[in-house]
Design an enzyme around this catalytic site. Sequence first.
Site, PDB file in Angstrom:
ATOM      1  N   CYS B  81       0.841  -1.211   0.000  1.00  0.00           N
ATOM      2  CA  CYS B  81       0.000   0.000   0.000  1.00  0.00           C
ATOM      3  C   CYS B  81       0.873   1.256   0.000  1.00  0.00           C
ATOM      4  O   CYS B  81       1.558   1.526  -0.975  1.00  0.00           O
ATOM      5  CB  CYS B  81      -1.000  -0.027   1.155  1.00  0.00           C
ATOM      6  N   HIS B 182      -3.881  -4.657   0.578  1.00  0.00           N
ATOM      7  CA  HIS B 182      -3.342  -5.125   1.859  1.00  0.00           C
ATOM      8  C   HIS B 182      -3.473  -6.645   1.938  1.00  0.00           C
ATOM      9  O   HIS B 182      -4.499  -7.144   2.403  1.00  0.00           O
ATOM     10  CB  HIS B 182      -4.111  -4.498   3.023  1.00  0.00           C
ATOM     11  N   GLU B 184      -2.164  -8.567   4.027  1.00  0.00           N
ATOM     12  CA  GLU B 184      -2.256  -8.972   5.444  1.00  0.00           C
ATOM     13  C   GLU B 184      -3.680  -8.842   5.973  1.00  0.00           C
ATOM     14  O   GLU B 184      -3.999  -9.341   7.050  1.00  0.00           O
ATOM     15  CB  GLU B 184      -1.261  -8.164   6.294  1.00  0.00           C
TER      16      GLU B 184
END
Lengths: 254, 205
Positions: B81, B182, B184
């Site tokens: 990001c 993202h 994660e």
Amino acid sequence: MENKRIIGTVIIKENWAVQSFGYKNYLPIGKPELVVENLNWWGADEILVIDTDSTKENSKPNYGMIEKIVSKNLSTPLIYSGGIHDKDQAKKIIGMGVERICLESLLYSNYLEVENISEAIGSQAVIISVPLIYENGKILYFNYINKKKYDLKDHNLHFLDSNLFSEILIIDKKNEGGNNTFDMRIQEKVLFKKKIIVFGGISRADKINRLLKKNRISAIAIGNSLNYSEISIQNIKKKIKINNFRKPFFNEYE
Amino acid sequence: MKPYLGIVNYGCGNVNSLKSILSSLNFNCYESRSIKKLQAADLLILPGVGSYSHATKNLRISGLDKFLKKIYKKKPILGICLGMQLLASIGYEKGKNKGLNIIPGKVINLKRGKFNIGWNTLKCKKTNKVDKFKEFENKFFYFNHGYYYLTLEKYVYMKSSTGDYSIPAIIKKNNIIGVQFHPEKSQLNGKKFLKTIINELIYGK
């Protein structure tokens, strides 16, 4: 076309996840981290945690609770609301593992600090919460600090279209906690240019579908009703009839 | 021996989210702002939730900008990001700020007041020769940004659409990869992606 979202929402009071009824009456559900963990497994698009104790004047973010929540290795984006008063607090919360924060009273008490927060964590990570009530043909803004209602026309909210934040969370204060009681007139009457997330008494697929068809609504936040059954996020998602939407997702237990 | 992943803590970002997901994937990882400690890593990860101006300022003050500009020729880097956007030459969020200039390009806003927030799918470019990315075509990942990376097409490996825009979702130059989304926070797809890409960057497989 942007995909719309279902946000699993958890209300916290005195460190417990609770069912809230208009932010007046509460029933305990369980430990916040466990309720959040379920929403993560059920494939919520985002998870919003609102700490009602931290919205009181001079309170601080509930770091202890955030720590317990993020320790669950969440792979769902997390939004935290409650007691954020300055840039350092916002940065600390993001560093702990929260993706976005939600601000409310700070907007009126210290607008300059909202600018500082936005500068530090980026406006994409900032949501503004606006509790509203529809009464006698008027939209009223409800101030949680002094518990007073203000006519939206008299309350200077023009800055809600500022670029300091990305979305506006509209809470139907009166109907929050009810079974599908969200007042559709609220979202019809407010004319913010920003994309809006709606919350408060939204539980059934018919209303969710009606709301998600509105262009300016980017997400629906659902609270209490998600706790009535297992895999409730997936069950709601199965009934959504719009195309720009992520279909239900079933996580694997590891 | 398991490789060590160094998360560059430059004061912007959901460092803890990344650390906990990588640990759950059985990677050895640590976060640090110490150049000495980061030099020991097999792969560096630049996380990011923040504004470009704030991030570049932090990199400059900590001296991490100079370190990253040198180290990228020897060590693989994954930018996530804002961490991806920092790889650019210049960014225009909250003013004009110089980036790391590792993958040429500029970071500009989508459109005044517009954001790309939510779950979107990835699309492969026809010229994409990296098979590892192809398994993620049409899979949903979580995006949250108001600015995007404008770069040469040769660096763009996957794209994503938001409204009127088609934005670079994955860029790559040698052993440097940047992702606009993202991973994660992209549930199961994100975990698979991280596992695949980290192994690709470290072992080339």
